[in-house]
Every structure is written in structure tokens, then in C-alpha cells.
Enzyme design. Sequence first.
Site, short mmCIF file in Angstrom:
data_model
loop_
_atom_site.label_atom_id
_atom_site.label_comp_id
_atom_site.label_asym_id
_atom_site.label_seq_id
_atom_site.Cartn_x
_atom_site.Cartn_y
_atom_site.Cartn_z
N HIS A 69 19.61 -17.94 110.00
CA HIS A 69 20.59 -16.59 109.84
C HIS A 69 19.84 -15.63 108.84
O HIS A 69 19.85 -14.28 109.27
CB HIS A 69 22.06 -16.80 109.17
CG HIS A 69 22.94 -17.53 110.23
ND1 HIS A 69 23.27 -18.98 110.21
CD2 HIS A 69 23.53 -17.00 111.36
CE1 HIS A 69 23.78 -19.23 111.42
NE2 HIS A 69 24.12 -18.15 112.07
N GLU A 114 30.27 -18.04 113.92
CA GLU A 114 30.23 -18.78 112.39
C GLU A 114 30.52 -18.07 111.25
O GLU A 114 30.95 -18.53 110.26
CB GLU A 114 29.06 -19.56 112.17
CG GLU A 114 28.22 -20.52 113.14
CD GLU A 114 27.37 -19.96 114.15
OE1 GLU A 114 27.50 -18.65 114.48
OE2 GLU A 114 26.32 -20.58 114.48
N GLY A 130 30.84 -8.21 124.06
CA GLY A 130 29.89 -7.33 123.06
C GLY A 130 29.30 -6.07 124.13
O GLY A 130 29.31 -5.13 123.41
N ASP A 132 23.67 -12.03 117.67
CA ASP A 132 23.70 -13.58 117.72
C ASP A 132 24.55 -14.45 118.44
O ASP A 132 25.77 -14.59 118.07
CB ASP A 132 24.37 -13.59 116.09
CG ASP A 132 24.00 -15.21 115.46
OD1 ASP A 132 23.39 -15.84 116.07
OD2 ASP A 132 24.88 -15.43 114.50
N1 SAM Z 1 23.07 -19.56 116.47
C1 SAM Z 1 23.21 -19.41 117.88
C2 SAM Z 1 22.44 -20.05 118.74
O1 SAM Z 1 21.73 -21.15 118.53
O2 SAM Z 1 22.55 -19.52 120.08
C3 SAM Z 1 24.28 -18.44 118.21
C4 SAM Z 1 25.43 -18.38 117.47
S1 SAM Z 1 26.94 -17.74 117.39
C5 SAM Z 1 28.15 -19.28 117.24
C6 SAM Z 1 27.18 -17.39 119.15
C7 SAM Z 1 28.57 -16.84 119.24
O3 SAM Z 1 28.20 -15.80 120.54
C8 SAM Z 1 29.65 -17.63 120.01
O4 SAM Z 1 30.64 -17.41 118.84
C9 SAM Z 1 30.34 -16.97 121.35
O5 SAM Z 1 31.48 -16.83 121.29
C10 SAM Z 1 29.31 -15.71 121.10
N2 SAM Z 1 29.27 -14.91 122.36
C11 SAM Z 1 28.76 -15.45 123.76
N3 SAM Z 1 28.72 -14.52 124.54
C12 SAM Z 1 29.33 -13.26 123.93
C13 SAM Z 1 29.58 -11.98 124.57
N4 SAM Z 1 29.41 -11.64 125.80
N5 SAM Z 1 29.96 -11.10 123.48
C14 SAM Z 1 30.31 -11.61 122.28
N6 SAM Z 1 30.08 -12.83 121.78
C15 SAM Z 1 29.66 -13.70 122.62
#
Ligand code: SAM
Length: 312
Positions: free
Chosen positions: A68, A92, A145, A162
Site C-alpha cells: 500500500h 481493505e 469505479g 487499487d
Molecule cells: N491488493 C489488491 C490486489 O492484490 O489485487 C487489490 C486490493 S482491493 C481489496 C481490491 C478491491 O477492488 C476489492 O475490494 C473489489 O471489490 C474492488 N473492485 C473490483 N472491481 C471493481 C470495480 N469495477 N469498481 C470498484 N471497485 C472494484
Amino acid sequence: MSKKEIPSRWIYDYFSPFEVHKHAIKGTLYYGNSDFQEIAVAETECFGRCLILDNEFQSAEFDEYVYHESLVQPALLLHPMPEKVAIIGGGEGAALREVLRHKSVKKAVMVDIDEKVVECSKKYLPTFHNGGFSDERTVLLFGDGREFLEESNELFDVIIMDITCPLEEGPSYKLFTKEFYELVKKKLSVQGVFAIQASTTSPIALNTYSILNRTLSSVFANVFPYAAYIPFFAINWGFNLATDSLDPTLLNRVEIDRRITERVKGELKFYDGTTHQAIFNLPKYVREALTLQTHINLDNSPLTEKFPGRNE
Ligand code: SAM
């Protein structure tokens, strides 16, 4: 929230059908499905609590700061005075925590598609968000997003991606394309900075990383690839920073340390002027792969992967 047990003492992080990293766990804190993905929070023996989405390991308590800080700090410290920041994904809350360390930040908008991931993080991953969800500068939104940026009238000084890797049938693969990056560029203020997590830089799985770097370079004037070793992943993880006017490689060690002292609250554990020199200097095999890549990721045939970095 429902809770089932992960049915084994071991959890498996598959890099491909032929390569796996396994972690012993003490127990399962949460296991269930949302409308978007399978969610698990487990307590590992070595790395503390971790979040796993659709079998993809996201981050773990004892080394998430490496990921992060790498994702957030170079972008925020490059910008002369970041006031408005958007984080897409980041369930997170740890990217949000890193953004909120900056004294200049007046507004941090975080948009995650999955409210259940954020609920789990609030409940089970307190050290990750460190109270950031209730900071008065935070605006927490739930939705896609890309739709958020399409509909937003705001300009941001920094936008951070992220999101989960572009898995087949996952919720994120439409946020890695040239058309999406063009949209991001329109939502950045003058001197705006864009940072993405961009899959692994392992020598045997460089396809996603090199395609994303090439795709960003078709939209932004300056794109800077960098990478950090994440112990929990047992793999190097790639990032890209994109701007039209600024250059992080011109910042020397002393200047970065000065900016950290002046602008950041609390102690960083990974990123400083010396680490900056290390992470922005990639090995030869990565630089060569980036130079050789010609493919641009487009909406009409977006890349999707089954395992990090492998999308063929
Ligand atoms: N550290 C990470 C990795 O290794 O890929 C990413 C961390 S974070 C937990 C990823 C987040 O992206 C999730 O909470 C998921 O719900 C969100 N996410 C996935 N697709 C998304 C989208 N289209 N718009 C917004 N959030 C999204």
C-alpha cells in the site's frame, strides 16, 4: 454476515496450474459470497490476517504496508500539493489510510464495487484501515469505479487504482483498458498523477504488466513502471505511475525524505528516498519486456487472466 470455515489448515495461492504458494492458517474469520466475488478473511500463521477474493490473495496484515505504501506514496509525494484524491477499489481501506496520512489532503473519495468487502474489512481488518473509513475527509461510495468516473464532475489531483486483477468474469477487467485510462486522464487536474497496481513482474508472467504499461503509454506522456517484492505474495508486484508533466525519477533521495518529513503524518515503514531509488530501477528482463510489448488493451477485446500475469 454468514460465516463458514475454509475447509483446510492450508490455503493455496496459485500462480499458475503448475506453481503454488501455500500458507498455514489458524482459522477462518469470514467466508462467503457477495454479488461480485467470493470473499475470505483468514488468520495465517505467518502473516497475520489476510483478505482473499475469488481465490486471489489481496493483502496480509504483517506486510500490507509494502504494497500500500508502494501504490500510494510515490504518487502523492510526486504531486506538489494533493488535496483531492480518488481511490478506485481499495476495499481493505489501507490505500485510504496511506492517502489520509497526507496533511494536504482535504478530500479522499473511495469507490469500491463491493460493500461486503468493506464491511468485512471494517470488522476483521482494523489495522488495515486504521479508522480511515470514519475520517471526516473520507467520502466512501459503493459502485463500479468506471461508472463513478464517467458520472463525476470533479477533478482529482491523484487517482489511485487499487482494484482486483482483471480476472475472467471478475468485476474489474473493464478498468484496465485504453478507453478507461482516457477517462481517468480527463478527471485529473493539471499536474494530476495516476497510479495503478499492475500485476506481477515475475519473469515467467510478464504479459499483463507489459500490456498495461504499453496501454498507459498510449494515453499519458510520462509512464513510470516500478515494482516491489511482497513477502506474502512471494513474488515481485508491479505498479505504474502516469502523468503528463511530472517525473518521479528526477526526485533524489534527499528531496523525497524531505517531502515525507514535511507532508506525511506518522512513520512510513517501506517507502523513503532510498527505497524509491530501488523500486523505480527495474531489472533488465522487465525493461526488455516493456520495450518489446506492442499490444494495447482495448474495450473491444479486454485482457482477462486466470492467474496473475498470465492472460494467454
Ligand atoms: N491488493 C489488491 C490486489 O492484490 O489485487 C487489490 C486490493 S482491493 C481489496 C481490491 C478491491 O477492488 C476489492 O475490494 C473489489 O471489490 C474492488 N473492485 C473490483 N472491481 C471493481 C470495480 N469495477 N469498481 C470498484 N471497485 C472494484
